[in-house]
Design a protein around this motif. Structure first.
Motif, PDB file in Angstrom:
ATOM      1  N   ARG A   1       0.831  -1.213   0.000  1.00 51.41           N
ATOM      2  CA  ARG A   1       0.000   0.000   0.000  1.00 51.41           C
ATOM      3  C   ARG A   1       0.863   1.259   0.000  1.00 51.41           C
ATOM      4  O   ARG A   1       0.568   2.241  -0.698  1.00 51.41           O
ATOM      5  N   GLU A   2       1.941   1.229   0.789  1.00 51.54           N
ATOM      6  CA  GLU A   2       2.832   2.382   0.851  1.00 51.54           C
ATOM      7  C   GLU A   2       3.563   2.614  -0.466  1.00 51.54           C
ATOM      8  O   GLU A   2       4.025   3.730  -0.751  1.00 51.54           O
ATOM      9  N   SER A   3       3.671   1.536  -1.267  1.00 56.77           N
ATOM     10  CA  SER A   3       4.285   1.666  -2.591  1.00 56.77           C
ATOM     11  C   SER A   3       3.249   2.045  -3.643  1.00 56.77           C
ATOM     12  O   SER A   3       3.547   2.038  -4.835  1.00 56.77           O
ATOM     13  N   HIS A   4       2.025   2.316  -3.170  1.00 56.51           N
ATOM     14  CA  HIS A   4       0.924   2.767  -4.035  1.00 56.51           C
ATOM     15  C   HIS A   4       0.558   1.744  -5.113  1.00 56.51           C
ATOM     16  O   HIS A   4       0.265   2.106  -6.254  1.00 56.51           O
ATOM     17  N   VAL A   5       0.606   0.475  -4.726  1.00 53.29           N
ATOM     18  CA  VAL A   5       0.128  -0.578  -5.636  1.00 53.29           C
ATOM     19  C   VAL A   5      -1.373  -0.405  -5.812  1.00 53.29           C
ATOM     20  O   VAL A   5      -2.106  -0.242  -4.817  1.00 53.29           O
ATOM     21  N   PRO A   6      -1.889  -0.407  -7.050  1.00 50.65           N
ATOM     22  CA  PRO A   6      -3.325  -0.177  -7.296  1.00 50.65           C
ATOM     23  C   PRO A   6      -4.204  -1.173  -6.549  1.00 50.65           C
ATOM     24  O   PRO A   6      -3.794  -2.303  -6.275  1.00 50.65           O
ATOM     25  N   SER A   7      -5.431  -0.760  -6.224  1.00 47.95           N
ATOM     26  CA  SER A   7      -6.342  -1.589  -5.434  1.00 47.95           C
ATOM     27  C   SER A   7      -6.652  -2.911  -6.120  1.00 47.95           C
ATOM     28  O   SER A   7      -6.785  -3.946  -5.454  1.00 47.95           O
ATOM     29  N   GLU A   8      -6.758  -2.902  -7.479  1.00 49.52           N
ATOM     30  CA  GLU A   8      -7.059  -4.164  -8.154  1.00 49.52           C
ATOM     31  C   GLU A   8      -5.897  -5.153  -8.018  1.00 49.52           C
ATOM     32  O   GLU A   8      -6.102  -6.366  -7.935  1.00 49.52           O
ATOM     33  N   HIS A   9      -4.666  -4.631  -7.970  1.00 49.31           N
ATOM     34  CA  HIS A   9      -3.518  -5.506  -7.753  1.00 49.31           C
ATOM     35  C   HIS A   9      -3.459  -5.967  -6.301  1.00 49.31           C
ATOM     36  O   HIS A   9      -3.040  -7.104  -6.018  1.00 49.31           O
ATOM     37  N   MET A  10      -3.864  -5.095  -5.392  1.00 50.82           N
ATOM     38  CA  MET A  10      -3.892  -5.484  -3.978  1.00 50.82           C
ATOM     39  C   MET A  10      -4.864  -6.631  -3.748  1.00 50.82           C
ATOM     40  O   MET A  10      -4.593  -7.539  -2.965  1.00 50.82           O
ATOM     41  N   ARG A  11      -6.003  -6.584  -4.458  1.00 49.47           N
ATOM     42  CA  ARG A  11      -6.984  -7.664  -4.302  1.00 49.47           C
ATOM     43  C   ARG A  11      -6.432  -8.993  -4.823  1.00 49.47           C
ATOM     44  O   ARG A  11      -6.807 -10.057  -4.327  1.00 49.47           O
ATOM     45  N   ALA A  12      -5.551  -8.939  -5.801  1.00 53.58           N
ATOM     46  CA  ALA A  12      -4.933 -10.165  -6.309  1.00 53.58           C
ATOM     47  C   ALA A  12      -3.763 -10.609  -5.434  1.00 53.58           C
ATOM     48  O   ALA A  12      -3.458 -11.800  -5.332  1.00 53.58           O
ATOM     49  N   LEU A  13      -3.108  -9.634  -4.798  1.00 50.89           N
ATOM     50  CA  LEU A  13      -1.939  -9.944  -3.969  1.00 50.89           C
ATOM     51  C   LEU A  13      -2.318 -10.774  -2.741  1.00 50.89           C
ATOM     52  O   LEU A  13      -1.618 -11.730  -2.393  1.00 50.89           O
ATOM     53  N   ALA A  14      -3.412 -10.417  -2.083  1.00 48.32           N
ATOM     54  CA  ALA A  14      -3.802 -11.104  -0.845  1.00 48.32           C
ATOM     55  C   ALA A  14      -3.981 -12.612  -1.042  1.00 48.32           C
ATOM     56  O   ALA A  14      -3.388 -13.415  -0.295  1.00 48.32           O
ATOM     57  N   PRO A  15      -4.781 -13.050  -2.041  1.00 47.59           N
ATOM     58  CA  PRO A  15      -4.921 -14.504  -2.217  1.00 47.59           C
ATOM     59  C   PRO A  15      -3.628 -15.196  -2.630  1.00 47.59           C
ATOM     60  O   PRO A  15      -3.389 -16.344  -2.250  1.00 47.59           O
ATOM     61  N   ARG A  16      -2.746 -14.489  -3.375  1.00 48.53           N
ATOM     62  CA  ARG A  16      -1.466 -15.092  -3.743  1.00 48.53           C
ATOM     63  C   ARG A  16      -0.631 -15.389  -2.499  1.00 48.53           C
ATOM     64  O   ARG A  16      -0.021 -16.461  -2.370  1.00 48.53           O
ATOM     65  N   LEU A  17      -0.601 -14.430  -1.594  1.00 48.60           N
ATOM     66  CA  LEU A  17       0.164 -14.616  -0.364  1.00 48.60           C
ATOM     67  C   LEU A  17      -0.448 -15.711   0.509  1.00 48.60           C
ATOM     68  O   LEU A  17       0.274 -16.507   1.129  1.00 48.60           O
ATOM     69  N   ASN A  18      -1.781 -15.776   0.567  1.00 47.78           N
ATOM     70  CA  ASN A  18      -2.438 -16.812   1.364  1.00 47.78           C
ATOM     71  C   ASN A  18      -2.229 -18.200   0.763  1.00 47.78           C
ATOM     72  O   ASN A  18      -2.076 -19.190   1.486  1.00 47.78           O
ATOM     73  N   GLU A  19      -2.225 -18.296  -0.565  1.00 48.84           N
ATOM     74  CA  GLU A  19      -1.937 -19.578  -1.218  1.00 48.84           C
ATOM     75  C   GLU A  19      -0.508 -20.014  -0.898  1.00 48.84           C
ATOM     76  O   GLU A  19      -0.245 -21.199  -0.643  1.00 48.84           O
ATOM     77  N   CYS A  20       0.407 -19.046  -0.936  1.00 51.47           N
ATOM     78  CA  CYS A  20       1.808 -19.345  -0.598  1.00 51.47           C
ATOM     79  C   CYS A  20       1.907 -19.843   0.835  1.00 51.47           C
ATOM     80  O   CYS A  20       2.619 -20.810   1.129  1.00 51.47           O
ATOM     81  N   LYS A  21       1.190 -19.198   1.750  1.00 48.62           N
ATOM     82  CA  LYS A  21       1.199 -19.608   3.167  1.00 48.62           C
ATOM     83  C   LYS A  21       0.649 -21.019   3.343  1.00 48.62           C
ATOM     84  O   LYS A  21       1.216 -21.839   4.062  1.00 48.62           O
ATOM     85  N   ALA A  22      -0.461 -21.310   2.673  1.00 48.44           N
ATOM     86  CA  ALA A  22      -1.088 -22.633   2.805  1.00 48.44           C
ATOM     87  C   ALA A  22      -0.144 -23.735   2.330  1.00 48.44           C
ATOM     88  O   ALA A  22       0.012 -24.772   2.991  1.00 48.44           O
ATOM     89  N   ALA A  23       0.494 -23.517   1.173  1.00 44.56           N
ATOM     90  CA  ALA A  23       1.425 -24.523   0.650  1.00 44.56           C
ATOM     91  C   ALA A  23       2.626 -24.688   1.581  1.00 44.56           C
ATOM     92  O   ALA A  23       3.072 -25.809   1.848  1.00 44.56           O
ATOM     93  N   PHE A  24       3.145 -23.574   2.083  1.00 45.02           N
ATOM     94  CA  PHE A  24       4.292 -23.617   2.998  1.00 45.02           C
ATOM     95  C   PHE A  24       3.968 -24.397   4.264  1.00 45.02           C
ATOM     96  O   PHE A  24       4.747 -25.245   4.709  1.00 45.02           O
ATOM     97  N   LEU A  25       2.795 -24.133   4.860  1.00 46.20           N
ATOM     98  CA  LEU A  25       2.421 -24.814   6.105  1.00 46.20           C
ATOM     99  C   LEU A  25       2.199 -26.306   5.888  1.00 46.20           C
ATOM    100  O   LEU A  25       2.550 -27.132   6.734  1.00 46.20           O
ATOM    101  N   GLY A  26       1.593 -26.661   4.747  1.00 43.24           N
ATOM    102  CA  GLY A  26       1.407 -28.077   4.448  1.00 43.24           C
ATOM    103  C   GLY A  26       2.742 -28.796   4.309  1.00 43.24           C
ATOM    104  O   GLY A  26       2.936 -29.898   4.837  1.00 43.24           O
ATOM    105  N   ASP A  27       3.684 -28.172   3.595  1.00 44.32           N
ATOM    106  CA  ASP A  27       5.011 -28.774   3.433  1.00 44.32           C
ATOM    107  C   ASP A  27       5.755 -28.839   4.767  1.00 44.32           C
ATOM    108  O   ASP A  27       6.455 -29.821   5.050  1.00 44.32           O
ATOM    109  N   LEU A  28       5.599 -27.785   5.582  1.00 44.87           N
ATOM    110  CA  LEU A  28       6.283 -27.756   6.876  1.00 44.87           C
ATOM    111  C   LEU A  28       5.801 -28.894   7.771  1.00 44.87           C
ATOM    112  O   LEU A  28       6.614 -29.583   8.408  1.00 44.87           O
ATOM    113  N   ARG A  29       4.493 -29.082   7.825  1.00 41.44           N
ATOM    114  CA  ARG A  29       3.940 -30.149   8.666  1.00 41.44           C
ATOM    115  C   ARG A  29       4.458 -31.505   8.221  1.00 41.44           C
ATOM    116  O   ARG A  29       4.888 -32.329   9.029  1.00 41.44           O
ATOM    117  N   HIS A  30       4.434 -31.739   6.916  1.00 38.28           N
ATOM    118  CA  HIS A  30       4.880 -33.026   6.386  1.00 38.28           C
ATOM    119  C   HIS A  30       6.361 -33.241   6.669  1.00 38.28           C
ATOM    120  O   HIS A  30       6.762 -34.310   7.154  1.00 38.28           O
TER     121      HIS A  30
END
Length: 346
Positions: free
Chosen positions: A271-300
């Protein structure tokens, strides 16, 4: 007090047979063949299909949100246990509100046929048809087998990814391709060298049709398991395994909290880098998908690395810190850089 085991089940040998592998690897086809082979030998056999018993939506949750999904899987094993512990009157079939009751009763039909068709003492066979891609999933079946002194065995259907995807597309309700791809990456097939409790396991190549000799191998495996039921543990192995799983959950939970903080900081930086709102809406799910995959691999990965370590020897905080900083933080930074760079070049 637990219900007494009915005489007919108490005297009958019983076996839980795990059929594991990728979606469309041929598990259900093998199950149908084994039902026929079991009937020829006078065994009472039930096909326990997790796909039929568990609602479809239960399978497609984020990797770290296992609680709801695991409760469905546990309900299957609890229903089997309740069935085996019933009194002589079997009119009230055990079931769970989490499971499809009609499918549960259907899978037990052959076990409740008149005794002239299935005489007292005929062996009981439960064919558990599911992916079972983590050892921890299969270990729960082993635990139940040992608790009730049942036979236990496993059949892994090895089939290449391309064949599974092709077969899956012809199904009435195909599994999303990405789910199969991710499962193939995480699948940890039975390995008696790593997990001694998996010693009663065989692997079949199911890329082509399973042969008659393969079926005979499975029948011999089940026969051996029926004749050699497990005994309840007399040492603390069971408690060690429970402690290890508890420790793994603690690691994943703390890593989840750390990842959430990093994602929050990353969104603020975007947000501080003034990324447009439509890109911000795409950024959130990308980061959450990355988190989900990371946690699954970590547990295994964690479950494999600490398999023989007592919980008190594991520095959970250090494990979390090392994993988050060395893996997730780098992945997060790559995603953030892509979004910021794309914004600055437009």
């Amino acid at each position: 007090m637990a219900a007494a085991v009915p005489r007919r089940f108490l005297r009958a040998p019983a076996c839980l047979c795990v059929l594991c592998g990728l979606p469309a690897a041929g598990k259900s086809t093998l199950t149908r063949t084994l039902l026929g082979a079991a009937a020829e030998r006078g065994w009472r056999a039930a096909a326990v299909s997790y796909d039929e018993l568990i609602p479809e939506q239960a399978y497609f949750t984020e990797a770290e949100e296992h609680t709801n999904w695991k409760s469905y899987r546990q309900a299957v094993l609890q229903s089997i246990e309740q069935f085996l512990e019933q009194h002589e009157g079997v009119a009230d079939l055990p079931s769970s509100p989490l499971l499809n009751e009609a499918s549960w009763q259907l899978c037990l039909q052959s076990l409740l046929q008149p005794e002239e068709l299935n005489p007292d003492g005929a062996p009981l066979l439960f064919l558990l048809d599911d992916n079972f891609y983590y050892p921890s999933m299969r270990y729960e079946v082993y635990q139940l087998s040992r608790k009730l002194s049942l036979g236990f065995c496993q059949v892994y259907l090895q089939c290449d990814l391309e064949t599974c995807i092709r077969r899956n597309q012809s199904r009435p309700r195909p599994v999303p391709v990405q789910v199969i791809v991710e499962m193939e990456k995480r699948l940890d097939s039975p390995n008696p060298q790593k997990n001694p409790w998996e010693f009663q396991s065989i692997s079949l190549n199911s890329t082509n049709d399973v042969s008659k000799s393969d079926i005979q191998r499975v029948i011999e495996l089940i026969s051996t398991a029926l004749n050699n039921p497990l005994s309840p543990a007399e040492d603390n192995t069971e408690q060690q395994e429970a402690d290890r799983l508890k420790c793994a959950l603690s690691v994943v939970h703390q890593a989840d909290q750390a990842c959430r903080r990093l994602i929050s900081e990353a969104m603020k930086a975007a947000r501080e880098s003034h990324v447009p709102s439509e890109h911000m809406r795409a950024l959130a799910p990308r980061l959450n998908e990355c988190k989900a995959a990371f946690l699954g691999d970590l547990r295994h990965q964690f479950l494999q690395e600490v398999r023989f370590l007592p919980e008190e020897d594991v520095d959970v905080e250090q494990v979390v810190k090392r994993a988050v900083e060395s893996v997730f933080d780098d992945r997060k930074n790559e995603i953030i850089s892509q979004f910021i760079d794309n914004h600055e070049t437009t």
